[in-house]
Scaffold this active site. Structure first.
Site, PDB file in Angstrom:
ATOM      1  N   LYS A  95      38.091  33.435  72.901  1.00 34.39           N
ATOM      2  CA  LYS A  95      38.972  33.993  71.877  1.00 34.39           C
ATOM      3  C   LYS A  95      38.089  34.470  70.729  1.00 34.39           C
ATOM      4  CE  LYS A  95      43.551  34.030  70.894  1.00 34.39           C
ATOM      5  NZ  LYS A  95      44.720  34.121  71.748  1.00 34.39           N
ATOM      6  N   GLY A 195      59.202  32.732  63.527  1.00 33.19           N
ATOM      7  CA  GLY A 195      58.245  33.809  63.758  1.00 33.19           C
ATOM      8  C   GLY A 195      58.852  34.841  64.695  1.00 33.19           C
ATOM      9  N   VAL A 196      59.287  35.982  64.118  1.00 31.45           N
ATOM     10  CA  VAL A 196      59.887  37.017  64.964  1.00 31.45           C
ATOM     11  C   VAL A 196      59.014  38.270  64.972  1.00 31.45           C
ATOM     12  CG1 VAL A 196      62.279  36.267  65.086  1.00 31.45           C
ATOM     13  CG2 VAL A 196      61.514  37.498  63.055  1.00 31.45           C
ATOM     14  N   GLY A 197      57.770  38.053  65.408  1.00 27.24           N
ATOM     15  CA  GLY A 197      56.832  39.171  65.565  1.00 27.24           C
ATOM     16  C   GLY A 197      57.000  39.755  66.957  1.00 27.24           C
ATOM     17  N   VAL A 199      56.212  38.681  69.990  1.00 28.87           N
ATOM     18  CA  VAL A 199      56.775  37.814  71.030  1.00 28.87           C
ATOM     19  C   VAL A 199      58.160  37.309  70.628  1.00 28.87           C
ATOM     20  CG1 VAL A 199      56.426  35.760  72.446  1.00 28.87           C
ATOM     21  CG2 VAL A 199      54.447  37.072  71.675  1.00 28.87           C
TER      22      VAL A 199
HETATM   23  P1  NAD Z   1      52.853  38.566  65.523  1.00 30.79           P
HETATM   24  O1  NAD Z   1      51.787  38.645  64.501  1.00 30.79           O
HETATM   25  O2  NAD Z   1      53.420  39.806  66.083  1.00 30.79           O
HETATM   26  O3  NAD Z   1      54.073  37.690  64.961  1.00 30.79           O
HETATM   27  C1  NAD Z   1      53.933  36.536  64.225  1.00 30.79           C
HETATM   28  C2  NAD Z   1      55.108  36.459  63.285  1.00 30.79           C
HETATM   29  O4  NAD Z   1      55.084  35.172  62.640  1.00 30.79           O
HETATM   30  C3  NAD Z   1      55.096  37.514  62.165  1.00 30.79           C
HETATM   31  O5  NAD Z   1      56.344  38.149  62.073  1.00 30.79           O
HETATM   32  C4  NAD Z   1      54.783  36.695  60.907  1.00 30.79           C
HETATM   33  O6  NAD Z   1      55.369  37.234  59.748  1.00 30.79           O
HETATM   34  C5  NAD Z   1      55.393  35.364  61.260  1.00 30.79           C
HETATM   35  N1  NAD Z   1      54.838  34.230  60.514  1.00 30.79           N
HETATM   36  C6  NAD Z   1      53.547  33.991  60.170  1.00 30.79           C
HETATM   37  N2  NAD Z   1      53.466  32.828  59.494  1.00 30.79           N
HETATM   38  C7  NAD Z   1      54.722  32.321  59.426  1.00 30.79           C
HETATM   39  C8  NAD Z   1      55.284  31.150  58.869  1.00 30.79           C
HETATM   40  N3  NAD Z   1      54.541  30.257  58.231  1.00 30.79           N
HETATM   41  N4  NAD Z   1      56.621  30.967  59.012  1.00 30.79           N
HETATM   42  C9  NAD Z   1      57.404  31.854  59.637  1.00 30.79           C
HETATM   43  N5  NAD Z   1      56.916  32.991  60.191  1.00 30.79           N
HETATM   44  C10 NAD Z   1      55.599  33.212  60.082  1.00 30.79           C
HETATM   45  O7  NAD Z   1      52.259  37.618  66.692  1.00 30.79           O
HETATM   46  P2  NAD Z   1      52.760  37.503  68.185  1.00 30.79           P
HETATM   47  O8  NAD Z   1      51.913  38.385  69.035  1.00 30.79           O
HETATM   48  O9  NAD Z   1      54.227  37.590  68.241  1.00 30.79           O
HETATM   49  O10 NAD Z   1      52.307  36.008  68.528  1.00 30.79           O
HETATM   50  C11 NAD Z   1      53.033  34.890  68.022  1.00 30.79           C
HETATM   51  C12 NAD Z   1      52.338  33.608  68.493  1.00 30.79           C
HETATM   52  O11 NAD Z   1      52.296  33.574  69.923  1.00 30.79           O
HETATM   53  C13 NAD Z   1      50.893  33.458  68.042  1.00 30.79           C
HETATM   54  O12 NAD Z   1      50.598  32.102  67.816  1.00 30.79           O
HETATM   55  C14 NAD Z   1      50.095  33.942  69.239  1.00 30.79           C
HETATM   56  O13 NAD Z   1      48.794  33.396  69.294  1.00 30.79           O
HETATM   57  C15 NAD Z   1      50.955  33.431  70.361  1.00 30.79           C
HETATM   58  N6  NAD Z   1      50.791  34.154  71.615  1.00 30.79           N
HETATM   59  C16 NAD Z   1      50.999  35.495  71.648  1.00 30.79           C
HETATM   60  C17 NAD Z   1      50.842  36.174  72.860  1.00 30.79           C
HETATM   61  C18 NAD Z   1      51.117  37.648  72.962  1.00 30.79           C
HETATM   62  O14 NAD Z   1      51.235  38.159  74.075  1.00 30.79           O
HETATM   63  N7  NAD Z   1      51.251  38.355  71.854  1.00 30.79           N
HETATM   64  C19 NAD Z   1      50.461  35.473  74.011  1.00 30.79           C
HETATM   65  C20 NAD Z   1      50.283  34.099  73.940  1.00 30.79           C
HETATM   66  C21 NAD Z   1      50.442  33.451  72.732  1.00 30.79           C
END
Ligand code: NAD
Length: 368
Positions: A95, A195-197, A199
């Site tokens: 990573k 967290g509604v990013g 994923v």
């Molecule tokens: P992203 O950056 O698109 O979304 C993260 C969201 O969390 C954002 O909307 C952000 O504003 C919000 N956030 C951050 N801190 C916060 C808090 N303290 N309280 C509430 N919301 C908060 O990221 P993503 O790609 O959706 O990934 C989310 C998680 O899943 C991460 O931990 C990532 O490592 C993990 N993950 C992602 C993938 C992938 O395919 N993208 C795969 C495996 C694991």
């Protein structure tokens, strides 16, 4: 050197400041990347390459200190080793983290420079996107190295892995529901998605389609409004998500939200989400959840959809195979939850054991 200076240096050496780090866990290699011109400060953690090249995304985050960036790289890369191992992929764990604000400090020049550092490792580490990164960034990295996945479909990649990750989390959550409630139907279950990013949003889509009562929390108001208006999820307005009455808590933001503080308040009966490293302390907090009768679907098991998707880019398999492998997360989760119960282990420990056994078997095969 003054006496004081000398003593503190000795002290530091005695404490093994590098290999003795709390998160240092038999990592094979850690690479510090620094480029003055572009402002790039990155750390690539290669935890283990027994099963194959270390594949794992790059996270760009405004870390408070460089130590916390290093800590993140170490923890996340180790997580990738076990994620790929338990998913049956021939990949090791790695990573990268880039220190900085992805919104204001990321530039194509910085991405290209980062790609050059990745390239210098000759394929031992293969990157992809994580928090703060997107497919376009990976396309830029691709200009300077082939050791990158998660590039856009029109450039021959498998595209954004997040929807597949969300599907896997949905499968893992359903399996945990089957184990806990005897049925995997999530209709009417009260589910909090934190967290509604990338994923989290797709997970909300699956959950609302199934009729779950979804509440969403995020530090980004715009995201909340957008996701709420698309899927009709309720926006959380309170101050402490973990203390709310709910059936399922789905951490989909950053790691370590399962800690001393949150567990004592948590009223959910299942924890199942996408975030990596959800347990602040794996053994302690895994055990605390178990003692409170909360079923924990191990993060590195149920969030493997993304790695399955990017692995397809390397192996050249198609969408239906990606979905089949991701759907299989349901079966593996059930197996692990049963194994944990039968052996008096935490679910996290049960999953780790299986992943470690696969790595050990490959290692001894190689030796002989
Ligand atoms: P992203 O950056 O698109 O979304 C993260 C969201 O969390 C954002 O909307 C952000 O504003 C919000 N956030 C951050 N801190 C916060 C808090 N303290 N309280 C509430 N919301 C908060 O990221 P993503 O790609 O959706 O990934 C989310 C998680 O899943 C991460 O931990 C990532 O490592 C993990 N993950 C992602 C993938 C992938 O395919 N993208 C795969 C495996 C694991």
């Amino acid at each position: 050197m003054s006496q004081d200076h000398h003593t503190s240096f000795e002290k530091m050496i005695n404490q093994d400041p590098v290999f003795g780090q709390m998160s240092f866990n038999d990592h094979e290699q850690v690479v510090f990347c620094n480029d003055k011109d572009t402002g790039l400060k990155a750390i690539i953690g290669i935890h283990n390459t027994v099963l194959g090249p270390a594949l794992g995304g790059t996270r760009m985050w405004n870390y408070d200190t460089e130590w916390s960036a290093l800590n993140d790289a170490l923890r996340l890369s180790r997580g990738m080793t076990y994620k790929s191992a338990i998913t049956g992929l021939n990949l090791g764990g790695g990573k990268a983290v880039i220190i900085g604000d992805a919104k204001t400090q990321k530039t194509p020049e910085m991405m290209r420079k980062f790609g050059e550092f990745v390239h210098s490792l000759s394929g031992k580490y293969i990157t992809a996107e994580d928090v703060g990164m997107n497919t376009e960034d990976m396309d830029v990295v691709r200009e300077v190295t082939p050791y990158v996945t998660g590039i856009s479909e029109d450039k021959g990649g498998a595209g954004n892995p997040s929807p597949i990750t969300a599907y896997g989390v949905f499968m893992g959550m359903k399996a945990a529901a089957k184990f806990k409630y005897g049925s995997d139907v999530l209709e009417d279950k009260v589910i909090y998605v934190e967290g509604v990013g990338h994923v989290g949003e797709t997970l909300v889509e699956y959950l609302t389609q199934e009729g779950a009562r979804v509440t969403i929390a995020d530090i980004n108001r715009e995201r909340l409004e957008e996701v709420s208006s698309k899927y009709g999820a309720r926006i959380y307005e309170g101050a402490d998500v973990h203390a709310e009455n709910m059936d399922i808590y789905a951490p989909c933001a950053l790691g370590a939200t399962i800690n001393d503080n949150s567990i004592s308040k948590l009223r959910a009966s299942i924890v199942a989400g996408a975030a990596n490293n959800q347990l602040a302390d794996e053994s302690k907090h895994g055990m605390m959840l178990q003692q409170r009768g909360i079923v924990y679907a191990p993060d590195f098991l149920i969030n493997a959809g993304g790695i399955i998707n990017v692995y397809a880019e390397l192996e050249g398999y198609d969408r239906s195979e990606i979905m089949r492998k991701t759907e299989n997360i349901y079966t593996t989760t059930i197996e692990i939850l049963n194994k944990a119960q039968q052996n008096g282990l935490t679910t996290h420990a049960a999953a780790l054991q299986i992943a470690q056994a696969r790595i050990d078997a490959r290692r001894s095969e190689r030796r002989s």
